[in-house]
Design a protein around this motif. Structure first.
Motif, PDB file in Angstrom:
ATOM      1  N   PHE A  40     -45.313  18.140 -31.584  1.00  0.00           N
ATOM      2  CA  PHE A  40     -45.604  18.916 -32.755  1.00  0.00           C
ATOM      3  C   PHE A  40     -46.486  18.116 -33.526  1.00  0.00           C
ATOM      4  O   PHE A  40     -47.216  18.777 -34.680  1.00  0.00           O
ATOM      5  N   ASP A  41     -46.991  16.909 -33.367  1.00  0.00           N
ATOM      6  CA  ASP A  41     -48.077  16.109 -34.126  1.00  0.00           C
ATOM      7  C   ASP A  41     -49.273  16.092 -33.502  1.00  0.00           C
ATOM      8  O   ASP A  41     -50.100  15.318 -34.027  1.00  0.00           O
ATOM      9  N   ILE A  42     -49.543  17.109 -32.563  1.00  0.00           N
ATOM     10  CA  ILE A  42     -50.722  17.008 -31.689  1.00  0.00           C
ATOM     11  C   ILE A  42     -52.032  17.113 -32.791  1.00  0.00           C
ATOM     12  O   ILE A  42     -53.057  16.506 -32.569  1.00  0.00           O
ATOM     13  N   GLU A  43     -51.826  18.186 -33.660  1.00  0.00           N
ATOM     14  CA  GLU A  43     -53.057  18.289 -34.686  1.00  0.00           C
ATOM     15  C   GLU A  43     -53.493  17.044 -35.107  1.00  0.00           C
ATOM     16  O   GLU A  43     -54.747  16.620 -35.304  1.00  0.00           O
ATOM     17  N   SER A  44     -52.631  16.400 -35.896  1.00  0.00           N
ATOM     18  CA  SER A  44     -52.726  15.093 -36.747  1.00  0.00           C
ATOM     19  C   SER A  44     -53.133  13.978 -35.814  1.00  0.00           C
ATOM     20  O   SER A  44     -54.075  13.172 -36.138  1.00  0.00           O
ATOM     21  N   VAL A  64     -45.799  18.720 -21.337  1.00  0.00           N
ATOM     22  CA  VAL A  64     -45.281  18.034 -22.471  1.00  0.00           C
ATOM     23  C   VAL A  64     -43.937  19.059 -22.774  1.00  0.00           C
ATOM     24  O   VAL A  64     -42.859  18.112 -22.984  1.00  0.00           O
ATOM     25  N   VAL A  65     -44.090  20.082 -22.861  1.00  0.00           N
ATOM     26  CA  VAL A  65     -42.741  21.116 -23.156  1.00  0.00           C
ATOM     27  C   VAL A  65     -41.910  20.963 -21.804  1.00  0.00           C
ATOM     28  O   VAL A  65     -40.669  20.753 -21.932  1.00  0.00           O
ATOM     29  N   LEU A  99     -35.219  19.969 -35.231  1.00  0.00           N
ATOM     30  CA  LEU A  99     -35.474  20.357 -36.139  1.00  0.00           C
ATOM     31  C   LEU A  99     -36.415  19.650 -37.420  1.00  0.00           C
ATOM     32  O   LEU A  99     -37.203  20.202 -38.017  1.00  0.00           O
ATOM     33  N   TYR A 100     -36.191  18.299 -37.439  1.00  0.00           N
ATOM     34  CA  TYR A 100     -36.905  17.256 -38.059  1.00  0.00           C
ATOM     35  C   TYR A 100     -38.238  17.436 -37.419  1.00  0.00           C
ATOM     36  O   TYR A 100     -39.345  17.484 -38.262  1.00  0.00           O
ATOM     37  N   ASN A 101     -38.807  17.431 -36.081  1.00  0.00           N
ATOM     38  CA  ASN A 101     -39.878  17.312 -35.742  1.00  0.00           C
ATOM     39  C   ASN A 101     -40.788  18.726 -35.972  1.00  0.00           C
ATOM     40  O   ASN A 101     -41.646  18.629 -36.368  1.00  0.00           O
ATOM     41  N   TRP A 102     -39.863  19.867 -36.029  1.00  0.00           N
ATOM     42  CA  TRP A 102     -40.381  21.171 -36.067  1.00  0.00           C
ATOM     43  C   TRP A 102     -40.945  21.514 -37.667  1.00  0.00           C
ATOM     44  O   TRP A 102     -41.826  22.021 -37.812  1.00  0.00           O
ATOM     45  N   ARG A 103     -39.820  21.201 -38.526  1.00  0.00           N
ATOM     46  CA  ARG A 103     -39.908  21.734 -39.696  1.00  0.00           C
ATOM     47  C   ARG A 103     -39.692  20.656 -40.919  1.00  0.00           C
ATOM     48  O   ARG A 103     -40.375  20.761 -41.871  1.00  0.00           O
ATOM     49  N   PHE A 104     -39.020  19.706 -40.591  1.00  0.00           N
ATOM     50  CA  PHE A 104     -38.474  18.798 -41.910  1.00  0.00           C
ATOM     51  C   PHE A 104     -39.261  17.383 -42.002  1.00  0.00           C
ATOM     52  O   PHE A 104     -38.822  16.598 -42.605  1.00  0.00           O
TER      53      PHE A 104
END
Length: 260
Positions: A40-44, A64-65, A99-104
């Motif tokens: 989820f942090d690939i862009e940053s 990775v998935v 949920l934390y990695n995805w949205r929060f």
């Protein structure tokens, strides 16, 4: 600190295979959370950490998935092998991590609570592995560790205020200001120190464990005072001291329990 939850909370289970399964499960679920974090942090990470395998192109997003799914399933299977209660805790912790990695992650205090909750629940899982999930001391350690991690998360956000502002985070430091966020963190750490004496007063722990707890408390209080000193340029190091003090205290407790 996650992997020593079971040992610290209640001691080794009499069946070595169950202990091994419990530690393996924590490894798999922790790995799944870290893998999802990179996904989820690939862009940053393309900007902040381009040398990491995913942004560097050493692995693909599909790889990775698939790895995340495989590790997650191994975590669920090992949880099931322990007990249905263990599996339910594993699913809960994994869901919170997802949920934390995805949205929060950028949700500020809510994200801080999710991380600290997951860390604290590993001690409850340790109690389940040891066959004593309802022991008072198990839940006490879970709450103490959750509070320490919560204080660390808030303090770390205060140190990362500039980066979080660019990333669009809603941390307490950005909403209330760095120094006010550190004051909230200091209150949480002070609560940890106060609560750490309760098990001895209430007879939950033998007095032989007082030394590692007092050692942790002294370092927490000293580090907290430094975190509140705005004249210090590099205050991040004191967050690390607090973490290490807890780790050392728990390792000493483990040694005492194994010897006794």
């Amino acid at each position: 600190m996650r992997d020593i939850g079971g040992i610290t909370s209640i001691g080794w289970n009499s069946r070595p295979s169950r202990n091994f399964t419990g530690i393996s499960e924590l490894f798999f679920i922790s790995a799944a959370a870290l893998i999802l974090n990179d996904y989820f942090d690939i862009e940053s990470d393309k900007i902040n950490a381009p040398e990491r395998p995913l942004p560097a192109g050493l692995v693909t997003e599909r790889d990775v998935v698939l790895l995340s799914i495989a590790v997650t399933m191994l975590g669920f299977i090992t949880g099931y092998l322990i007990s249905m209660e263990a599996l339910l805790v594993v699913i809960l912790v994994w869901t919170v991590g997802f949920l934390y990695n995805w949205r929060f992650k950028k949700a500020g205090f809510i994200g801080n609570l999710m991380v600290s909750f997951s860390v604290g629940m590993t001690f409850v899982f340790g109690g389940i592995v040891a066959g004593k999930p309802f022991e008072t001391i198990v839940w006490f350690f879970a709450i103490i560790v959750m509070l320490v991690d919560l204080g660390e998360e808030i303090a770390a956000d205060a140190m990362d205020i500039e980066g979080d502002r660019k990333a669009g985070s809603r941390s307490l430091a950005l909403i209330l200001g760095r120094e006010n966020a550190l004051k909230i963190s200091a209150v949480i750490f002070s609560l940890v120190v106060f609560a750490s004496i309760l098990p001895f007063l209430l007879g939950w722990l033998e007095w032989i464990y007082l030394f590692p707890i007092l050692l942790m408390d002294v370092i927490i209080l000293y580090s907290t005072s430094k975190l509140l000193d705005s004249r210090i340029v590099n205050r991040r190091i004191y967050i690390r001291w607090i973490y290490l003090s807890g780790l050392v205290a728990f390792l000493i407790i483990i040694i005492i329990r194994m010897v006794m």
